[in-house]
Design an enzyme around this catalytic site. Structure first.
Site, PDB file in Angstrom:
ATOM      1  N   HIS A  72       0.981  -1.469  -0.155  1.00  7.57           N
ATOM      2  CA  HIS A  72       0.066  -0.092  -0.001  1.00  7.57           C
ATOM      3  C   HIS A  72       0.800   1.234   0.065  1.00  7.57           C
ATOM      4  O   HIS A  72       1.723   1.249   0.728  1.00  7.57           O
ATOM      5  CB  HIS A  72      -0.829  -0.008   1.327  1.00  7.57           C
ATOM      6  CG  HIS A  72      -1.970  -0.709   1.236  1.00  7.57           C
ATOM      7  ND1 HIS A  72      -3.393  -0.646   1.740  1.00  7.57           N
ATOM      8  CD2 HIS A  72      -2.195  -2.123   0.344  1.00  7.57           C
ATOM      9  CE1 HIS A  72      -4.059  -1.671   1.505  1.00  7.57           C
ATOM     10  NE2 HIS A  72      -3.534  -2.508   0.674  1.00  7.57           N
ATOM     11  N   TYR A 200      -9.138   5.443   7.644  1.00  6.22           N
ATOM     12  CA  TYR A 200      -9.394   5.882   8.886  1.00  6.22           C
ATOM     13  C   TYR A 200     -10.472   6.889   8.909  1.00  6.22           C
ATOM     14  O   TYR A 200     -10.303   7.821   8.559  1.00  6.22           O
ATOM     15  CB  TYR A 200      -8.086   6.282   9.585  1.00  6.22           C
ATOM     16  CG  TYR A 200      -7.062   5.181   9.731  1.00  6.22           C
ATOM     17  CD1 TYR A 200      -6.452   4.803   8.341  1.00  6.22           C
ATOM     18  CD2 TYR A 200      -6.869   4.665  11.002  1.00  6.22           C
ATOM     19  CE1 TYR A 200      -5.252   3.637   8.665  1.00  6.22           C
ATOM     20  CE2 TYR A 200      -5.970   3.435  11.125  1.00  6.22           C
ATOM     21  CZ  TYR A 200      -5.107   3.127   9.905  1.00  6.22           C
ATOM     22  OH  TYR A 200      -4.079   2.277  10.011  1.00  6.22           O
ATOM     23  N   PRO A 292      -4.575  -0.220  18.619  1.00  7.76           N
ATOM     24  CA  PRO A 292      -4.210  -0.543  17.081  1.00  7.76           C
ATOM     25  C   PRO A 292      -4.359   0.417  16.028  1.00  7.76           C
ATOM     26  O   PRO A 292      -3.865   0.282  14.999  1.00  7.76           O
ATOM     27  CB  PRO A 292      -5.168  -1.513  17.101  1.00  7.76           C
ATOM     28  CG  PRO A 292      -5.973  -1.503  17.865  1.00  7.76           C
ATOM     29  CD  PRO A 292      -5.596  -1.067  19.194  1.00  7.76           C
ATOM     30  N   LYS A 296       0.873  -0.544  15.334  1.00  7.93           N
ATOM     31  CA  LYS A 296       2.470  -0.368  15.876  1.00  7.93           C
ATOM     32  C   LYS A 296       2.570  -1.841  16.579  1.00  7.93           C
ATOM     33  O   LYS A 296       3.741  -1.937  16.792  1.00  7.93           O
ATOM     34  CB  LYS A 296       2.507   0.662  16.528  1.00  7.93           C
ATOM     35  CG  LYS A 296       2.567   1.888  15.789  1.00  7.93           C
ATOM     36  CD  LYS A 296       3.732   1.973  14.628  1.00  7.93           C
ATOM     37  CE  LYS A 296       3.495   2.955  13.533  1.00  7.93           C
ATOM     38  NZ  LYS A 296       4.144   2.569  12.252  1.00  7.93           N
TER      39      LYS A 296
HETATM   40  P1  FAS Z   1       1.092 -12.033  21.606  1.00  2.54           P
HETATM   41  O1  FAS Z   1      -0.102 -11.817  22.590  1.00  2.54           O
HETATM   42  O2  FAS Z   1       0.639 -12.228  20.248  1.00  2.54           O
HETATM   43  O3  FAS Z   1       1.775 -13.653  21.924  1.00  2.54           O
HETATM   44  C1  FAS Z   1       1.971 -14.130  23.355  1.00  2.54           C
HETATM   45  C2  FAS Z   1       1.696 -15.335  23.320  1.00  2.54           C
HETATM   46  O4  FAS Z   1       2.243 -16.023  24.625  1.00  2.54           O
HETATM   47  C3  FAS Z   1       0.373 -16.032  23.060  1.00  2.54           C
HETATM   48  O5  FAS Z   1       0.285 -17.006  22.197  1.00  2.54           O
HETATM   49  C4  FAS Z   1       0.151 -16.794  24.527  1.00  2.54           C
HETATM   50  O6  FAS Z   1      -0.667 -17.908  24.362  1.00  2.54           O
HETATM   51  C5  FAS Z   1       1.416 -16.915  24.960  1.00  2.54           C
HETATM   52  N1  FAS Z   1       1.373 -16.876  26.435  1.00  2.54           N
HETATM   53  C6  FAS Z   1       0.711 -15.882  27.304  1.00  2.54           C
HETATM   54  N2  FAS Z   1       1.135 -16.539  28.745  1.00  2.54           N
HETATM   55  C7  FAS Z   1       1.744 -17.697  28.696  1.00  2.54           C
HETATM   56  C8  FAS Z   1       2.322 -18.293  29.607  1.00  2.54           C
HETATM   57  N3  FAS Z   1       2.256 -18.015  31.050  1.00  2.54           N
HETATM   58  N4  FAS Z   1       3.009 -19.241  29.554  1.00  2.54           N
HETATM   59  C9  FAS Z   1       3.153 -19.619  28.023  1.00  2.54           C
HETATM   60  N5  FAS Z   1       2.891 -18.933  27.108  1.00  2.54           N
HETATM   61  C10 FAS Z   1       1.907 -17.921  27.314  1.00  2.54           C
HETATM   62  N6  FAS Z   1      -1.714  -4.958  16.643  1.00  2.54           N
HETATM   63  C11 FAS Z   1      -1.935  -4.133  15.311  1.00  2.54           C
HETATM   64  O7  FAS Z   1      -0.876  -3.697  14.969  1.00  2.54           O
HETATM   65  N7  FAS Z   1      -3.323  -4.036  14.722  1.00  2.54           N
HETATM   66  C12 FAS Z   1      -4.328  -4.859  15.242  1.00  2.54           C
HETATM   67  O8  FAS Z   1      -5.210  -4.539  14.761  1.00  2.54           O
HETATM   68  C13 FAS Z   1      -4.211  -5.502  16.688  1.00  2.54           C
HETATM   69  N8  FAS Z   1      -5.061  -6.033  17.093  1.00  2.54           N
HETATM   70  C14 FAS Z   1      -5.295  -6.538  18.440  1.00  2.54           C
HETATM   71  C15 FAS Z   1      -6.061  -7.574  18.934  1.00  2.54           C
HETATM   72  C16 FAS Z   1      -6.101  -8.298  19.994  1.00  2.54           C
HETATM   73  C17 FAS Z   1      -7.437  -8.528  20.727  1.00  2.54           C
HETATM   74  C18 FAS Z   1      -5.004  -8.095  20.893  1.00  2.54           C
HETATM   75  C19 FAS Z   1      -4.760  -8.899  21.967  1.00  2.54           C
HETATM   76  C20 FAS Z   1      -4.058  -7.451  19.995  1.00  2.54           C
HETATM   77  C21 FAS Z   1      -3.902  -6.795  18.871  1.00  2.54           C
HETATM   78  N9  FAS Z   1      -2.896  -6.222  18.293  1.00  2.54           N
HETATM   79  C22 FAS Z   1      -2.991  -5.471  17.156  1.00  2.54           C
HETATM   80  C23 FAS Z   1      -1.637  -6.227  18.799  1.00  2.54           C
HETATM   81  C24 FAS Z   1      -1.081  -7.428  18.570  1.00  2.54           C
HETATM   82  O9  FAS Z   1      -1.010  -7.597  17.050  1.00  2.54           O
HETATM   83  C25 FAS Z   1       0.357  -7.717  19.265  1.00  2.54           C
HETATM   84  O10 FAS Z   1       1.164  -6.558  19.049  1.00  2.54           O
HETATM   85  C26 FAS Z   1       1.001  -8.853  18.878  1.00  2.54           C
HETATM   86  O11 FAS Z   1       0.258 -10.013  18.763  1.00  2.54           O
HETATM   87  C27 FAS Z   1       2.537  -9.002  19.905  1.00  2.54           C
HETATM   88  O12 FAS Z   1       2.914 -10.100  19.744  1.00  2.54           O
HETATM   89  P2  FAS Z   1       3.458 -10.937  21.040  1.00  2.54           P
HETATM   90  O13 FAS Z   1       4.550  -9.879  21.557  1.00  2.54           O
HETATM   91  O14 FAS Z   1       4.113 -12.062  20.458  1.00  2.54           O
HETATM   92  O15 FAS Z   1       2.428 -11.054  21.902  1.00  2.54           O
HETATM   93  C1  PHB Z   2      -6.169  -4.570  10.389  1.00  2.05           C
HETATM   94  O1  PHB Z   2      -6.225  -4.517   9.061  1.00  2.05           O
HETATM   95  O2  PHB Z   2      -6.447  -5.396  11.361  1.00  2.05           O
HETATM   96  C2  PHB Z   2      -5.704  -2.994  10.978  1.00  2.05           C
HETATM   97  C3  PHB Z   2      -5.002  -2.247   9.899  1.00  2.05           C
HETATM   98  C4  PHB Z   2      -4.762  -1.064  10.435  1.00  2.05           C
HETATM   99  C5  PHB Z   2      -4.686  -0.785  11.820  1.00  2.05           C
HETATM  100  C6  PHB Z   2      -5.319  -1.723  12.622  1.00  2.05           C
HETATM  101  C7  PHB Z   2      -5.664  -3.054  12.271  1.00  2.05           C
HETATM  102  O3  PHB Z   2      -4.383   0.529  12.169  1.00  2.05           O
END
Ligand code: FAS
Ligand code: PHB
Length: 389
Positions: A72, A200, A292, A296
């Protein structure tokens, strides 16, 4: 059992760190609480900074992303149902890539399966011991059997609700947080994306975002009050509200489809300092959370991983501890700038319950200025495509 680095969590942080360390000859073990299916069923991020794209390519993880990802060059913003485009690549010199976090995680699992990395799914009761000393170890239960892994280092990639951050003494850990009074209701629908680039949308009824995963899979969000349940939003209500908030021509063109995922994500800004305590490091959501809005979260996890991989690889290659000593400060310098950007964009685009008519005018004036100022657009573009590592 003994390895050089134990990683807790098999999300993008843990899987990418394990992959990079293996390529540097460092022996790891990954402990994941959930089963792989659960990890892969989570619908999370959608936009990759160009630095993330380059990191994945350099790590040999870019093939499917190149085929199926979408570059994009720009993104749209709108206020009062009228949109304008910010030419990201022209202003910031780099585009972004739309390629879902789920796909990145799938690609990482394939690489680990091919390489035979030790990833323990269903690892319960993970507990970190002696992280403040010179001989840390981790205990956990798998299939009812207690196990122990000794290591040189432990890395918490276990997300916001994990165990690793809680291992750092309260006398050491400093936390910074802002919880927003709203969340994002997100849907994944089997429908043609309404626009070729993201939209957005700021609106007096609340924020909305039009995104996508591919030509037949759209990702949409509307701002909802904090604590809202997805069940309160039947599909028809969601589509109707989305149409009211986005640019008029997009509302006209919007194609709805079968909704295959619907969830509400709470929004908060959070940073924990330091990101290292003795032999324990924090990476990704274990150390920081951003709303989000600026896309980032996943991208900050990648920069943390790059810094820590570099530090640990130098330690094992040259017994050089410079990177390890400097990891927390280096990661936090980039994290705080992204936290600022995500907070700023969230403040500009969302409706806050206590807002006055004056506050709404201020938001609309900021968007009007953004529309008319190349300098303002360049500042946004520089942050959105990703600040330098
Ligand atoms: P994660 O949370 O992805 O992974 C952590 C892992 O550790 C999980 O698999 C979990 O099961 C495991 N874990 C936890 N506790 C544990 C324990 N005690 N023992 C063993 N394993 C354990 N970011 C965006 O940029 N755009 C978005 O739209 C967006 N939407 C999101 C929606 C939600 C609901 C959430 C929660 C986050 C969102 N994020 C978004 C942010 C997301 O993308 C995170 O930044 C990304 O998953 C970060 O990755 P990790 O640091 O690996 O953490
Ligand atoms: C998404 O595609 O899930 C998305 C894209 C941009 C954002 C947040 C989420 O800022």
């Amino acid at each position: 059992m003994r390895v050089q680095v134990v990683i807790i969590g098999a999300g993008p942080s843990g899987l990418l760190l394990a992959h990079l360390l293996r390529r540097s000859g460092v022996e790891t073990a990954v402990l994941e609480r959930r089963q792989r299916g659960h990890v892969l069923a989570r619908i999370r991020a959608g936009v990759l900074e160009w630095g993330t794209v380059e990191t994945l390519r350099e790590a040999g993880l870019g093939a499917r992303m190149e085929r199926e990802g979408h570059v994009h060059e720009g993104t749209y913003f709108s206020a009062r149902n009228r949109g304008f485009r910010i030419p990201l690549a022209v202003l910031a010199g780099r585009p972004v890539m739309v390629y879902g976090q789920t796909e990145v995680t799938k690609d990482l699992y394939v690489a680990h399966d091919d390489a035979g990395t030790l990833i323990v799914d269903g690892a319960e009761g993970v507990t970190i011991h002696e992280a403040g000393g010179a001989a840390p170890f981790v205990t956990y239960v798998k299939d009812g059997v207690g196990r122990r892994i000794d290591a040189d280092f432990v890395v918490g990639c276990d997300g916001f609700h994990g165990v690793s951050r809680r291992t750092i003494p309260a006398t050491v850990l400093k936390e910074y947080e802002r919880v927003y009074p709203f969340g994002w209701l997100g849907v994944l629908s089997e429908s043609k994306p309404v626009s070729g680039e993201l939209i957005y949308a700021q609106h007096e009824r609340g924020f909305a975002l039009c995104s996508m995963r591919n030509e037949g899979l759209s990702r949409y969000y509307v701002q909802v009050p904090a604590g809202e349940e997805p069940e309160a939003w039947p599909d028809a209500r969601f589509w109707s509200e989305l149409r009211r908030r986005i640019p008029a021509e997009a509302a006209e063109a919007l194609e709805t489809g079968r909704v295959i995922e619907k969830s509400v994500a709470p929004l908060r800004s959070y940073v924990a300092e330091p990101m290292r305590w003795g032999r324990l490091f924090l990476v990704g959501d274990a150390a920081h959370i951003v709303p989000p809005t600026g896309a980032k979260g996943l991208n900050l996890a990648v920069s943390d991983v790059r810094y820590l991989h570099e530090a640990l690889a130098a330690f094992y290659r040259d017994r050089d501890e410079t990177g390890i000593e400097g990891y927390s400060a280096r990661a936090l310098a980039r994290i705080w700038k992204a936290v600022r950007f995500s907070w700023s964009l969230t403040t500009m685009l969302h409706r806050f319950p206590e807002q006055t008519a004056f506050d709404l005018r201020m938001q609309e004036a900021e968007l009007d200025w953004l529309e008319g100022s190349e300098a303002a657009q360049r500042a946004l573009a520089e942050n959105y495509v990703g600040l330098p590592y």
